[in-house]
Scaffold this active site. Structure first.
Site, PDB file in Angstrom:
ATOM      1  N   THR A  11       0.859  -1.181   0.000  1.00  5.59           N
ATOM      2  CA  THR A  11       0.000   0.000   0.000  1.00  5.59           C
ATOM      3  C   THR A  11       0.889   1.223   0.000  1.00  5.59           C
ATOM      4  O   THR A  11       1.965   1.222   0.597  1.00  5.59           O
ATOM      5  CB  THR A  11      -0.887   0.058   1.249  1.00  5.59           C
ATOM      6  OG1 THR A  11      -0.039   0.203   2.388  1.00  5.59           O
ATOM      7  CG2 THR A  11      -1.705  -1.195   1.385  1.00  5.59           C
ATOM      8  N   GLU A  22      -5.799  -3.576   1.011  1.00  5.00           N
ATOM      9  CA  GLU A  22      -5.935  -4.502   2.135  1.00  5.00           C
ATOM     10  C   GLU A  22      -7.152  -5.414   2.014  1.00  5.00           C
ATOM     11  O   GLU A  22      -7.298  -6.371   2.773  1.00  5.00           O
ATOM     12  CB  GLU A  22      -6.053  -3.709   3.453  1.00  5.00           C
ATOM     13  CG  GLU A  22      -4.781  -3.026   3.900  1.00  5.00           C
ATOM     14  CD  GLU A  22      -4.588  -1.632   3.294  1.00  5.00           C
ATOM     15  OE1 GLU A  22      -5.203  -1.354   2.232  1.00  5.00           O
ATOM     16  OE2 GLU A  22      -3.833  -0.838   3.868  1.00  5.00           O
ATOM     17  N   LYS A  50     -13.310  19.187  11.314  1.00  3.24           N
ATOM     18  CA  LYS A  50     -14.192  19.363  12.466  1.00  3.24           C
ATOM     19  C   LYS A  50     -14.321  20.851  12.739  1.00  3.24           C
ATOM     20  O   LYS A  50     -13.371  21.510  13.151  1.00  3.24           O
ATOM     21  CB  LYS A  50     -13.643  18.603  13.685  1.00  3.24           C
ATOM     22  CG  LYS A  50     -14.762  18.054  14.559  1.00  3.24           C
ATOM     23  CD  LYS A  50     -14.307  16.881  15.414  1.00  3.24           C
ATOM     24  CE  LYS A  50     -15.506  16.215  16.082  1.00  3.24           C
ATOM     25  NZ  LYS A  50     -15.136  15.065  16.897  1.00  3.24           N
ATOM     26  N   TRP A  91     -18.801  17.691  12.327  1.00  4.19           N
ATOM     27  CA  TRP A  91     -18.087  17.207  11.167  1.00  4.19           C
ATOM     28  C   TRP A  91     -18.614  17.799   9.861  1.00  4.19           C
ATOM     29  O   TRP A  91     -19.828  17.829   9.622  1.00  4.19           O
ATOM     30  CB  TRP A  91     -18.166  15.678  11.075  1.00  4.19           C
ATOM     31  CG  TRP A  91     -17.099  15.001  11.867  1.00  4.19           C
ATOM     32  CD1 TRP A  91     -15.889  15.510  12.220  1.00  4.19           C
ATOM     33  CD2 TRP A  91     -17.148  13.683  12.402  1.00  4.19           C
ATOM     34  NE1 TRP A  91     -15.176  14.592  12.953  1.00  4.19           N
ATOM     35  CE2 TRP A  91     -15.920  13.466  13.076  1.00  4.19           C
ATOM     36  CE3 TRP A  91     -18.095  12.662  12.387  1.00  4.19           C
ATOM     37  CZ2 TRP A  91     -15.626  12.262  13.716  1.00  4.19           C
ATOM     38  CZ3 TRP A  91     -17.800  11.473  13.022  1.00  4.19           C
ATOM     39  CH2 TRP A  91     -16.576  11.276  13.681  1.00  4.19           C
TER      40      TRP A  91
END
Lengths: 552, 552
Positions: free
Chosen positions: B194, B339, B444, B449
């Site tokens: 990755t 993954e 934030k 959010w």
């Protein structure tokens, strides 16, 4: 130096199938056809009841590995058992309601079933052998609450030491979720007995792994391509060969289930199809033959189907063509056996062939599903070429194929890790399998093979023939010759001469039967296949009225 | 007493995928786009060459578990490596050609690659780190035989102790079949690193089991429903996340492969699509954005597609809508990561919703594929309800999800058997996952959010906007506020005021950015995702020209 994979070691479990359906498709439907209209439930409801069933079974002492049998038609409670019994770690044993009494008692005792879930309407069948059952501790009666009083339950009381429950009361009050155990994926999940025509039934024990892989196989684009947009009609019994895996596969992908209960006659089936509009269905040829004849006579709308799976015995081309031409329904033939979970091959035409050419592939048994392998072997065990010509026994292996039978030695059925299918045929260069016969039904005439299956299928294309079976009988000159056993279509009187003429451009000339007999019906085995053993016995006992035509 | 399953213990192996394609679909095609027209081979030919490759590798000492790397575009030889290297028991390591040199050397050395298969055209890239490679014994150069002389090979000679081969000569003379070993299905089959924006790349090692199960997943009716009637265009690189499993899945079901080589620009891609008429394709949104703009300007026929898979980063609704309206092409969003093999979720609309309603599902990340599970967890690790409201980190587990990284501890990425995805979002009552942000990109503002992804997607619906990324920047009053980084469409000059007006009925009023910057392009990571880390660094270094609009 070799390295290890970093992947999670998550097991393939039926609880995973159950939970996926419950969480992702809570609103999908399970519809059971009933005498007074259909009963419709959501996946959320069915999953909750499967959990309740697991709690209830645990409550009466069922632990991991215990066998819990079902003796039921296709309906919601049977699906709850499919999911809940295996998910809790017990082994669901589907008893075939069409077994002869002696076989039925044998299966229950051999599997050591601890619990039996039984339809109220089927109590009389089990009642015949109740006193012979040696391991059953609990019987749970499904349905019939209205009309089924203590008298109806009485036959079950002959089961030594068994406690009798009612399904709804059995579930009541139990929690609607269950903390499913994390089992070994190779643990037993379910079992079924094959009903051969000789010897005791033989058990096959499916694992969670084999069940999940087979269900993925059914959902593949090249098999049934199931999705939540489907509604799957399982006419194929849930007491036979896992209902072809449709119950698990449909649940996993969120398709609606349409379960016909005991209503398998053409008229109620067609009514259910018109009313509930399934997109996919699975059934044996004799069911579809009945449906076709009903629709021809009465007219019907079967346009909801995108795919009808047909198997269990060879599907006559005439049936497939008439379904397509008269009803606009596409039949796809599949082949398999209890020992193979059951789906082994699917007969879709290859790309790049014309509509006319496609039929020679569609009437074959098709190509193996991704994940399993087949080969064709000679009598000496040598693998034969895939040339469409070399005839031998077909063998199969793969993660959803059995490697042995349950507690019985049968080395003659296995060959170096491959299952001998008992089917004889060829494989062509594109992998299409064509079965010409069961090995025990092979007709060898003057040293050459005649395919009884090909003869039957050709005969069933005759407009005046309803059904036909062909068996080999002794012949002084050729050693064996075919005997055609014919059921005339209603109101028709086909003659041997007209049938020979009809066959003459469809099979080799020397295949044409000289011997003919007309019967009211072809006897069937408990799973609906032609019972040729019985036909041979009747022939040998002189019980068939045989006409021999002069040939020149 | 528990009983054992009777099922065969057949492993799931890549050799099984290879042999199934070879035996059942010998005439299916592998088509590689080239500078001078396409090269077309049959499965029979490709399978024979995969066997030759395995023999050749064994000939130079490659044994089970050894790593064989590829450093290649998408083409036939790369597919031969996908199949042959893993089938023989070696571990195929796909090196990402877009890695920075230091990362590339790290990956080769960390994986201890013994062999590298490399495209002639990519030699300069590997050449930059040749002297740093410590484990490579053989380099096999693919293609370039015509124009690529000894001088072009020279950079490879700096690899200490390596022997250099030409791919065609390497294969020549070897047998075209191979007696594939019967491996443990949990053995390593392939690996990939990755490319996070921080720290060294981390390795994921796929097993034969995980690869086969994932490939079955891709073939499912609810995912891509692949069959031999498909022709699959893998724009997604084979050096990135297994090409989404398309190489294995397409081969297993006999679909044609259309491999674009290095020709990923809109014009050659569209030409290849028009000429070879693929039915299915997979690529990241930026590729499709380019294709859309090209087609809008030039006109094009993309009607061969029945399905375009898009993922790798959030797919803007405007892109999906314009593909559908202007090109008649149906884009389906999928989500996954290296993954997770990579496909975890697929965003098909549920049944029973109107066309208008369907969009709110299609722009989500979708539902988990049969076989894997997801959950959303709070900061304290508690599982949150599937209510479409509760925001937390998304976690995933299943047989094609990694449980760790290769030879590096990263406990912060795992949670009691679940992989932490690093994505933040919600799951609704039907299992639809909606990612609002990467956990590290979360904004934030005043304790609430703001989804940078939602803002970006809304912005990219503005007709004058080509691309847009939104990052959180420090704000004295609200702690953090969004900064919109905008790339104008060609010849257009969108203003902050017009874009704020455009957004005002699409997001909450307090989400509207005050800070705006116009850039020539959004920087991308090596796998084509917005590199927000770099944007943040540029902002903090004062390298962005920020306009702040007065709000009142």
């Amino acid at each position: 130096m070799p390295i290890a994979s970093t992947m999670q070691d998550r097991p393939l479990l039926i609880s995973g199938i159950l939970e996926h359906g419950r969480r992702i498709y809570p609103d999908s439907r399970v519809i059971t056809v009933g005498a007074d209209g259909a009963v419709e439930s959501t996946y959320a409801q069915v999953a909750a009841r499967a959990a309740q069933l697991a709690h209830a079974l645990r409550g009466v002492g069922v632990v991991e590995g215990d066998r819990v049998a079902t003796f039921c038609w296709n309906h919601q409670a049977h699906l709850e058992a499919y999911l809940g019994v295996s998910a809790m770690g017990a082994v669901m044993h589907t008893l075939n309601i069409r077994l002869f009494p002696g076989q039925l008692a044998f299966c229950v005792n051999h599997a050591e079933d601890k619990v039996i879930l039984i339809d109220a309407s089927l109590i009389p069948l089990l009642g015949k052998v109740a006193s012979e059952l040696t391991t059953v501790e609990h019987v749970v009666v499904v349905g019939g609450d209205g009309e089924c009083g203590p008298a109806a339950l009485a036959p079950l009381e002959a089961i030594p030491g068994a406690t009798i429950h009612r399904y709804e009361a059995f579930l009541e009050g139990h929690p609607s979720t269950y903390d499913w155990p994390e089992l070994d994926e190779r643990a037993a999940a379910s079992m079924a007995y094959t009903s051969g025509t000789t010897g005791d039934p033989k058990g096959v024990v499916y694992s969670h792994r084999s069940t999940c892989l087979h269900a993925l196989g059914i959902c593949l684009g090249s098999v049934a391509a199931l999705t939540e947009r489907d509604r799957v009609l399982s006419v194929v019994p849930m007491f036979h060969a896992n209902a072809w895996g449709l119950a698990y596969a449909a649940w996993w992908c969120g398709a609606d289930h349409l379960l016909p209960g005991p209503f398998l006659q053409p008229e109620p089936l067609v009514r259910a199809i018109e009313r509930h509009r399934p997109t996919v269905a699975g059934a044996v040829p004799s069911i579809w033959t009945g449906v076709l004849h009903y629709c021809s006579a009465q007219g019907a709308d079967l346009s909801s189907f995108r795919l009808v799976l047909c198997g269990g015995s060879a599907v006559p081309e005439s049936l497939m063509r008439r379904f397509e031409e008269e009803l606009g329904v596409h039949i796809v033939q599949a082949w398999g056996m209890t020992e193979t979970s059951p789906v082994g091959t699917v007969a879709r035409a290859p790309r790049g062939v014309s509509e006319a050419e496609s039929w020679s592939y569609r009437v074959s048994q098709g190509r193996v599903v991704q994940g399993v392998e087949m080969r064709v072997v000679a009598d000496d065990g040598a693998a034969l070429p895939w040339d469409g010509q070399s005839v031998g026994e077909l063998e199969i292996r793969g993660p959803w194929v059995t490697g042995r039978y349950y507690r019985v030695e049968a080395p003659e059925r296995f060959d170096d890790g491959w299952l001998r299918t008992g089917d004889v045929g060829t494989i062509d260069a594109r992998g299409y399998v064509r079965i010409t016969d069961r090995s025990k039904d092979v007709i060898k005439s003057g040293g050459e093979w005649i395919s009884s299956v090909d003869l039957e299928n050709a005969l069933m294309g005759h407009p005046d023939v309803f059904e036909a079976a062909v068996i080999g009988v002794h012949d002084a000159k050729w050693e064996e010759r075919p005997l055609a056993c014919v059921v005339a279509a209603e109101g028709k009187e086909p003659t041997p001469a007209s049938m020979r003429a009809f066959l003459s451009d469809k099979v080799a000339r020397w295949w044409l039967p000289e011997r003919w007999t007309f019967v009211d019906e072809i006897p069937k085995t408990s799973v609906g296949k032609f019972d040729k053993k019985l036909l041979r016995e009747r022939y040998e006992a002189g019980a068939l009225d045989v006409v021999e035509v002069a040939t020149g």
